[in-house]
Scaffold this motif. Sequence first.
Motif, PDB file in Angstrom:
ATOM      1  N   PHE A 172       0.812  -1.217   0.000  1.00  0.00           N
ATOM      2  CA  PHE A 172       0.000   0.000   0.000  1.00  0.00           C
ATOM      3  C   PHE A 172       0.844   1.266   0.000  1.00  0.00           C
ATOM      4  CE2 PHE A 172      -2.353   3.330   2.346  1.00  0.00           C
ATOM      5  CZ  PHE A 172      -3.441   3.471   1.501  1.00  0.00           C
ATOM      6  N   ALA A 173       1.846   1.362   0.873  1.00  0.00           N
ATOM      7  CA  ALA A 173       2.590   2.617   1.036  1.00  0.00           C
ATOM      8  C   ALA A 173       4.094   2.449   0.914  1.00  0.00           C
ATOM      9  CB  ALA A 173       2.241   3.257   2.374  1.00  0.00           C
ATOM     10  N   GLY A 174       4.557   1.407   0.232  1.00  0.00           N
ATOM     11  CA  GLY A 174       5.963   1.355  -0.141  1.00  0.00           C
ATOM     12  C   GLY A 174       6.919   0.646   0.785  1.00  0.00           C
ATOM     13  N   SER A 175       6.469  -0.318   1.575  1.00  0.00           N
ATOM     14  CA  SER A 175       7.418  -1.094   2.383  1.00  0.00           C
ATOM     15  C   SER A 175       8.483  -1.737   1.505  1.00  0.00           C
ATOM     16  CB  SER A 175       6.686  -2.192   3.171  1.00  0.00           C
ATOM     17  OG  SER A 175       6.123  -1.697   4.351  1.00  0.00           O
ATOM     18  N   GLY A 176       8.058  -2.303   0.381  1.00  0.00           N
ATOM     19  CA  GLY A 176       9.000  -2.962  -0.513  1.00  0.00           C
ATOM     20  C   GLY A 176       9.592  -2.037  -1.545  1.00  0.00           C
ATOM     21  N   SER A 177       8.725  -1.327  -2.280  1.00  0.00           N
ATOM     22  CA  SER A 177       9.189  -0.525  -3.414  1.00  0.00           C
ATOM     23  C   SER A 177      10.045   0.652  -2.990  1.00  0.00           C
ATOM     24  CB  SER A 177       7.987  -0.024  -4.222  1.00  0.00           C
ATOM     25  OG  SER A 177       7.130   0.767  -3.422  1.00  0.00           O
ATOM     26  N   ILE A 178       9.906   1.133  -1.761  1.00  0.00           N
ATOM     27  CA  ILE A 178      10.713   2.259  -1.293  1.00  0.00           C
ATOM     28  C   ILE A 178      11.732   1.808  -0.247  1.00  0.00           C
ATOM     29  CG2 ILE A 178      10.662   4.512  -0.139  1.00  0.00           C
ATOM     30  CD1 ILE A 178       7.829   4.851  -1.257  1.00  0.00           C
ATOM     31  N   GLY A 287      13.230   1.678  17.731  1.00  0.00           N
ATOM     32  CA  GLY A 287      11.990   0.916  17.696  1.00  0.00           C
ATOM     33  C   GLY A 287      10.890   1.645  16.951  1.00  0.00           C
ATOM     34  N   SER A 288      10.783   2.953  17.172  1.00  0.00           N
ATOM     35  CA  SER A 288       9.755   3.715  16.453  1.00  0.00           C
ATOM     36  C   SER A 288      10.038   3.747  14.965  1.00  0.00           C
ATOM     37  CB  SER A 288       9.675   5.137  17.005  1.00  0.00           C
ATOM     38  OG  SER A 288      10.840   5.887  16.705  1.00  0.00           O
ATOM     39  N   PHE A 289      11.324   3.812  14.588  1.00  0.00           N
ATOM     40  CA  PHE A 289      11.673   3.886  13.162  1.00  0.00           C
ATOM     41  C   PHE A 289      11.241   2.632  12.403  1.00  0.00           C
ATOM     42  CE2 PHE A 289      15.527   6.711  14.416  1.00  0.00           C
ATOM     43  CZ  PHE A 289      14.664   7.773  14.606  1.00  0.00           C
ATOM     44  N   ILE A 290      11.560   1.464  12.965  1.00  0.00           N
ATOM     45  CA  ILE A 290      11.202   0.254  12.229  1.00  0.00           C
ATOM     46  C   ILE A 290       9.691   0.027  12.245  1.00  0.00           C
ATOM     47  CG2 ILE A 290      11.435  -1.388  14.150  1.00  0.00           C
ATOM     48  CD1 ILE A 290      12.777  -3.268  11.979  1.00  0.00           C
ATOM     49  N   GLY A 291       9.002   0.507  13.286  1.00  0.00           N
ATOM     50  CA  GLY A 291       7.544   0.433  13.279  1.00  0.00           C
ATOM     51  C   GLY A 291       6.949   1.246  12.144  1.00  0.00           C
ATOM     52  N   MET A 292       7.538   2.414  11.868  1.00  0.00           N
ATOM     53  CA  MET A 292       7.064   3.245  10.762  1.00  0.00           C
ATOM     54  C   MET A 292       7.172   2.537   9.423  1.00  0.00           C
ATOM     55  SD  MET A 292       9.025   6.798  11.624  1.00  0.00           S
ATOM     56  CE  MET A 292       9.299   7.311  13.315  1.00  0.00           C
ATOM     57  N   ILE A 293       8.244   1.777   9.250  1.00  0.00           N
ATOM     58  CA  ILE A 293       8.510   1.133   7.960  1.00  0.00           C
ATOM     59  C   ILE A 293       7.670  -0.130   7.793  1.00  0.00           C
ATOM     60  CG2 ILE A 293      10.304   0.216   6.472  1.00  0.00           C
ATOM     61  CD1 ILE A 293      10.533   3.233   7.340  1.00  0.00           C
ATOM     62  N   THR A 294       7.614  -0.944   8.833  1.00  0.00           N
ATOM     63  CA  THR A 294       6.943  -2.239   8.734  1.00  0.00           C
ATOM     64  C   THR A 294       5.446  -2.097   8.476  1.00  0.00           C
ATOM     65  OG1 THR A 294       8.558  -3.051  10.344  1.00  0.00           O
ATOM     66  CG2 THR A 294       6.703  -4.476   9.859  1.00  0.00           C
ATOM     67  N   ILE A 295       4.840  -1.042   8.988  1.00  0.00           N
ATOM     68  CA  ILE A 295       3.391  -0.882   8.870  1.00  0.00           C
ATOM     69  C   ILE A 295       2.957  -0.467   7.465  1.00  0.00           C
ATOM     70  CG2 ILE A 295       3.355   1.555   9.519  1.00  0.00           C
ATOM     71  CD1 ILE A 295       0.839  -1.158  10.623  1.00  0.00           C
ATOM     72  N   CYS A 296       3.889   0.042   6.659  1.00  0.00           N
ATOM     73  CA  CYS A 296       3.519   0.673   5.381  1.00  0.00           C
ATOM     74  C   CYS A 296       2.739  -0.255   4.449  1.00  0.00           C
ATOM     75  CB  CYS A 296       4.766   1.185   4.659  1.00  0.00           C
ATOM     76  SG  CYS A 296       5.544   2.603   5.428  1.00  0.00           S
ATOM     77  N   ALA A 297       3.190  -1.481   4.288  1.00  0.00           N
ATOM     78  CA  ALA A 297       2.621  -2.350   3.261  1.00  0.00           C
ATOM     79  C   ALA A 297       1.152  -2.675   3.507  1.00  0.00           C
ATOM     80  CB  ALA A 297       3.433  -3.645   3.150  1.00  0.00           C
ATOM     81  N   GLY A 298       0.764  -2.883   4.764  1.00  0.00           N
ATOM     82  CA  GLY A 298      -0.595  -3.339   5.035  1.00  0.00           C
ATOM     83  C   GLY A 298      -1.403  -2.438   5.932  1.00  0.00           C
TER      84      GLY A 298
END
Length: 457
Positions: A172-178, A287-298
């Motif tokens: 949805f918001a670029g976890s993989g593509s970005i 911890g907050s940084f990786i939470g921002m990234i992991t949530i993007c896809a779904g």
Amino acid sequence: MSPSNQSILQPELKLQEDLAAFKKNVDNMFLITMGIFVFCLQGGFAFYESSCVRPKNVINVLFRNYVDSSISVIFYFLTGYALTFGGGENGFCGTRYFALVGLPEDKMAHCFFQYTFAATATSIVKGIVHERCTTTAFLCYTCLISGFTYPVSSYWALSENGWLKVLGFEDFAGSGSIHAYAGAASLAAAYMTGPRHDRFEKDGKMNNIPFHSVPQAFLGSFFFVLGMLAFNTGSNGSITNPGDGIVIAKVAINTIVCVLASSMTAIVFQRFVFERSCWNFEVGLNGSFIGMITICAGCNQYQNWTALIVGFLSYFVYLIAQKIIIFAKIDDPVGGLGVQMGGGFFGLVFAALFKDDGVFLQPSMSSANTLLINTVGGITIMIWGSGTITLLYVVLRYFDLHRISLSEEQNGLDELVHKQQAYCFEDVLEHRSVYSSMIVRPAKRSHSMDGINRRTR
């Protein structure tokens, strides 16, 4: 149709046209507004990265943060947007709108919003190679990423004709593509550049280089949260279609839940499981940084409680990724490799597992297929990102343009900036110009963390 009927229908048709135009304007304003907030990520990168390097390199970090946004806008508008959203019948890249020629005016807001994503991708790579990367290498990979490699991988994942999208890839918001892409590109750049001369001892032990400014790190993290909320909500693309408001609200809540869950998991586990001595501020940021990234896809398909679980699991992804990076002696001044590559890839995996019709909640052949496609797609995007940057660095290394000299690294890159601009600074200071307030000088000593222990990366 009689004249009387036409006179009755004309006001109705005019009202429908006005309503359609109004909705389009609102959608465009939504994209512009969200794009402006996403662009605030550049301020976050500047604050956080400058806090992670030594004071002797702060000006150079700020300089590169400013320049990479400028270069990205040129190359993304020249080729990047066309390669991602230029249509075409092939599965590899777009074929129209180069240099924005022929771009419909109603797509300009979308173009601006997507540019802020490209600027984010280039900024991620830049931070990983601070304090030893040459300006030449910085300029080369910024042009390559914003103008070619990132747009192509985005086409695969986002375009209706992209080969991953056709297979059922969901991001949805670029976890993989970005993020997975930028993390893999960063890994290649860091490996080909090599570590800073004082980062690792001969026996492999890593030397700890603490923040030189904790307030800057906090401000950077605040800008990251702000930017990522806009990053994810803006990825919906519109706000006037039926159900858009519900989706956007769901995305915002899931994003903040995941970010704070991951951050608190990091703080609590570091305090009661790993160190067992005191509270650690830095791990909360990571911890907050990786939470921002992991949530993007779904983030548009999670229930609130599954977003909480994703945030909880994200921190352990970061821990494992960081252990591997340190074992491989990859130098990462800002701690971004585990966040971007680990969070980006597992964001794709978690989306297939925990979404409303995912493998865990509604197991089926369709959900299993999504898990397979997201996994293969994420790996492919990372291979593309790391492979293209590696090829670039092979050329740079051949001409010895990839890394600064040892003396420059020891003295700091700010020395070069000061020498090049000395005559300007002297003139400004002599005349006490208003611009003298903009002069940035490195701090003479490091700020204490007031008893807060910093975990070795």
